[in-house]
Write an enzyme that holds these catalytic residues in place. Structure first.
Site, PDB file in Angstrom:
ATOM      1  N   LYS A  72       0.837  -1.213   0.000  1.00 50.45           N
ATOM      2  CA  LYS A  72       0.000   0.000   0.000  1.00 50.45           C
ATOM      3  C   LYS A  72       0.877   1.271   0.000  1.00 50.45           C
ATOM      4  O   LYS A  72       0.675   2.175  -0.802  1.00 50.45           O
ATOM      5  CB  LYS A  72      -0.938  -0.013   1.221  1.00 50.45           C
ATOM      6  CG  LYS A  72      -1.886  -1.217   1.215  1.00 50.45           C
ATOM      7  CD  LYS A  72      -2.876  -1.193   2.354  1.00 50.45           C
ATOM      8  CE  LYS A  72      -2.283  -1.518   3.708  1.00 50.45           C
ATOM      9  NZ  LYS A  72      -1.674  -2.861   3.804  1.00 50.45           N
ATOM     10  N   THR A  73       1.861   1.299   0.911  1.00 52.16           N
ATOM     11  CA  THR A  73       2.748   2.467   0.983  1.00 52.16           C
ATOM     12  C   THR A  73       3.542   2.608  -0.310  1.00 52.16           C
ATOM     13  O   THR A  73       3.707   3.718  -0.845  1.00 52.16           O
ATOM     14  CB  THR A  73       3.737   2.305   2.166  1.00 52.16           C
ATOM     15  OG1 THR A  73       2.993   1.877   3.310  1.00 52.16           O
ATOM     16  CG2 THR A  73       4.463   3.585   2.472  1.00 52.16           C
ATOM     17  N   ASP A 117      -1.661   6.259   6.717  1.00 52.51           N
ATOM     18  CA  ASP A 117      -1.625   4.826   7.009  1.00 52.51           C
ATOM     19  C   ASP A 117      -2.557   4.552   8.189  1.00 52.51           C
ATOM     20  O   ASP A 117      -2.753   5.434   9.027  1.00 52.51           O
ATOM     21  CB  ASP A 117      -0.174   4.451   7.386  1.00 52.51           C
ATOM     22  CG  ASP A 117       0.077   2.970   7.169  1.00 52.51           C
ATOM     23  OD1 ASP A 117      -0.802   2.291   6.616  1.00 52.51           O
ATOM     24  OD2 ASP A 117       1.164   2.502   7.552  1.00 52.51           O
ATOM     25  N   THR A 166      -5.861  -1.741   7.110  1.00 50.57           N
ATOM     26  CA  THR A 166      -5.899  -3.197   7.153  1.00 50.57           C
ATOM     27  C   THR A 166      -7.331  -3.658   7.377  1.00 50.57           C
ATOM     28  O   THR A 166      -7.648  -4.815   7.194  1.00 50.57           O
ATOM     29  CB  THR A 166      -5.030  -3.718   8.309  1.00 50.57           C
ATOM     30  OG1 THR A 166      -5.363  -2.974   9.486  1.00 50.57           O
ATOM     31  CG2 THR A 166      -3.557  -3.562   8.012  1.00 50.57           C
ATOM     32  N   ARG A 225       6.674  -8.153   2.057  1.00 49.31           N
ATOM     33  CA  ARG A 225       7.527  -7.676   3.155  1.00 49.31           C
ATOM     34  C   ARG A 225       8.122  -8.856   3.932  1.00 49.31           C
ATOM     35  O   ARG A 225       9.295  -8.853   4.286  1.00 49.31           O
ATOM     36  CB  ARG A 225       6.752  -6.766   4.108  1.00 49.31           C
ATOM     37  CG  ARG A 225       7.668  -6.229   5.213  1.00 49.31           C
ATOM     38  CD  ARG A 225       6.948  -5.363   6.199  1.00 49.31           C
ATOM     39  NE  ARG A 225       6.566  -4.100   5.607  1.00 49.31           N
ATOM     40  CZ  ARG A 225       5.451  -3.447   5.926  1.00 49.31           C
ATOM     41  NH1 ARG A 225       4.628  -3.950   6.801  1.00 49.31           N
ATOM     42  NH2 ARG A 225       5.187  -2.300   5.362  1.00 49.31           N
TER      43      ARG A 225
HETATM   44  P1  ADP Z   1       2.061  -1.920   3.264  1.00 50.51           P
HETATM   45  O1  ADP Z   1       2.059  -0.415   3.145  1.00 50.51           O
HETATM   46  O2  ADP Z   1       0.897  -2.559   2.550  1.00 50.51           O
HETATM   47  O3  ADP Z   1       2.209  -2.406   4.676  1.00 50.51           O
HETATM   48  P2  ADP Z   1       4.612  -1.707   1.857  1.00 50.51           P
HETATM   49  O4  ADP Z   1       4.230  -0.903   0.666  1.00 50.51           O
HETATM   50  O5  ADP Z   1       5.324  -0.980   2.954  1.00 50.51           O
HETATM   51  O6  ADP Z   1       3.344  -2.481   2.463  1.00 50.51           O
HETATM   52  O7  ADP Z   1       5.470  -2.936   1.311  1.00 50.51           O
HETATM   53  C1  ADP Z   1       6.378  -3.611   2.132  1.00 50.51           C
HETATM   54  C2  ADP Z   1       7.637  -3.964   1.357  1.00 50.51           C
HETATM   55  O8  ADP Z   1       7.317  -5.040   0.479  1.00 50.51           O
HETATM   56  C3  ADP Z   1       8.195  -2.847   0.491  1.00 50.51           C
HETATM   57  O9  ADP Z   1       9.286  -2.214   1.100  1.00 50.51           O
HETATM   58  C4  ADP Z   1       8.670  -3.528  -0.757  1.00 50.51           C
HETATM   59  O10 ADP Z   1      10.048  -3.800  -0.639  1.00 50.51           O
HETATM   60  C5  ADP Z   1       7.938  -4.834  -0.775  1.00 50.51           C
HETATM   61  N1  ADP Z   1       6.876  -4.887  -1.785  1.00 50.51           N
HETATM   62  C6  ADP Z   1       5.568  -4.667  -1.582  1.00 50.51           C
HETATM   63  N2  ADP Z   1       4.876  -4.874  -2.712  1.00 50.51           N
HETATM   64  C7  ADP Z   1       5.754  -5.252  -3.643  1.00 50.51           C
HETATM   65  C8  ADP Z   1       5.646  -5.629  -5.036  1.00 50.51           C
HETATM   66  N3  ADP Z   1       4.458  -5.686  -5.634  1.00 50.51           N
HETATM   67  N4  ADP Z   1       6.756  -5.928  -5.689  1.00 50.51           N
HETATM   68  C9  ADP Z   1       7.969  -5.915  -5.067  1.00 50.51           C
HETATM   69  N5  ADP Z   1       8.130  -5.590  -3.755  1.00 50.51           N
HETATM   70  C10 ADP Z   1       7.047  -5.263  -3.060  1.00 50.51           C
END
Ligand code: ADP
Length: 347
Positions: A72-73, A117, A166, A225
């Site tokens: 998401k981030t 977030d 979430t 992640r």
């Molecule tokens: P969320 O905000 O949903 O908790 P993040 O965007 O922070 O998740 O993603 C966590 C990590 O996972 C990122 O730092 C990245 O390295 C990896 N990641 C997430 N989605 C992908 C993707 N589609 N392809 C490659 N790496 C990804």
């Protein structure tokens, strides 16, 4: 080398929340072309971004939902890059009072993206101020108290709100309905995880065999992640224990050290299933009792463990509470009692 004194559950909790900042920045995809999977969401965002760009307009508001660590981030940052605008990141629980929100909103620049977030954790008294902010780009702030009290209208730049949650069900309808696009991120399949693993190894300049990466991606709970954190640990393990190459055997040994089993279940998952079987005869059991019983926070169970256990068919959510499935009983090593499942209506 010091091997981290973490068990699988601790590892998963920290992995699902955060990874070391430096590595996170290195592995985080910077544009749509290096972002693997989530085709539906990516396509929708690409359409929105491209249309807004050709109109010379700011982006419409977006709500991204799904378990932690799915991207998401990352997507919010990619949108910023696509639009050529800055991205401000803030966490919902930090916005305590309307004045906190006013401070953030008035400091935004035209077209910027505000990424909130855990948006479901913004207090309701603050949330109401977001309604006019995102719909009409102003907020009315109450100044002074008693007879001197008056409202001042602050106009805001046209900004784009990207909310991440979430738990979309905890968002009030008025807030949810104000997002033009609502998109849910799903757990990644094996093929996408393998692609992400290969990309991470390239960026880390790490020598890995495909079999080793398959071993890791099949136990990463569909979550990039977690996958990246497992790769980082396996890299250390390979370096210390097997000459630096991440092959299948090394990957399996590294995962064993973290107590992550062949299905990706960690110690907490197994403890949870065992607890339901032994203390509640398979359920139903409420989430709070479960959290107390296994010594974990309700939110971690609800955000990290439960969605995966339900999706993989170990656990079922019913009107009466959480119930073990046949697969859950098998994992615990006990037979499901006759007629057990027919007692519960799932929802
Ligand atoms: P969320 O905000 O949903 O908790 P993040 O965007 O922070 O998740 O993603 C966590 C990590 O996972 C990122 O730092 C990245 O390295 C990896 N990641 C997430 N989605 C992908 C993707 N589609 N392809 C490659 N790496 C990804």
């Amino acid at each position: 080398m010091d091997i981290p004194a973490q068990n699988g559950a601790e590892f998963l909790r920290s992995a699902s929340q955060q990874e070391p900042l430096e590595q996170a920045n290195k592995l985080r995809p910077g544009d749509f072309s290096s972002f693997t999977g989530q085709r539906k969401t990516v396509e929708r965002l690409q359409v929105m971004a491209s249309a807004a760009r050709s109109r010379g307009d700011s982006l419409n508001h977006v709500l991204l939902s799904g378990p932690p660590g799915l991207g998401k981030t990352t997507l919010a940052h990619i949108l910023g890059t696509e639009m050529g605008v800055g991205v401000r990141v803030i966490s919902g629980p930090v916005i305590d009072k309307p004045s906190d929100l006013a401070g953030v909103l008035t400091s935004l620049e035209e077209g910027e993206i505000l990424f909130i977030d855990e948006i479901h954790r913004i207090p309701k008294t603050v949330e109401e101020y977001l309604y006019t902010a995102i719909e009409d780009f102003y907020i009315d702030i109450l100044i002074d108290q008693g007879p001197n009290a008056r409202t001042v209208r602050l106009s805001l730049p046209r900004f784009c709100l990207v909310g991440a949650t979430t738990r979309v069900g905890l968002l009030t309808a008025p807030l949810r309905n104000r997002f033009t696009l609502q998109s849910r991120l799903e757990y990644y399949d094996q093929r996408d995880l393998l692609t992400i693993a290969e990309r991470s190894c390239l960026l880390l300049e790490m020598e890995a065999e495909k079999e080793g990466l398959l071993e890791i991606s099949s136990r990463a709970r569909g979550t990039p992640r977690i996958l990246n954190n497992l790769i980082l640990f396996a890299r250390d393990f390979a370096q210390e224990r097997s000459g630096g190459v991440l092959d299948r055997k090394t990957a399996a040994a590294a995962l064993e050290m973290l107590e992550i089993d062949s299905n990706g279940l960690d110690e907490m998952d197994k403890r949870l299933l065992r607890f339901i079987a032994e203390n509640y005869r398979g359920g139903p059991v409420g989430l709070k009792s479960l959290a107390v019983g296994v010594g974990e926070e309700v939110q971690t169970l609800e955000d990290v463990h439960e969605p995966y256990l339900i999706q993989e068919g170990y656990l079922q959510r019913t009107a009466q509470g959480r119930v073990l499935t046949d697969k859950g009983w098998q994992t615990v090593g006990l037979p499901m009692p006759d007629g057990f499942q027919e007692q519960f209506k799932s929802y």
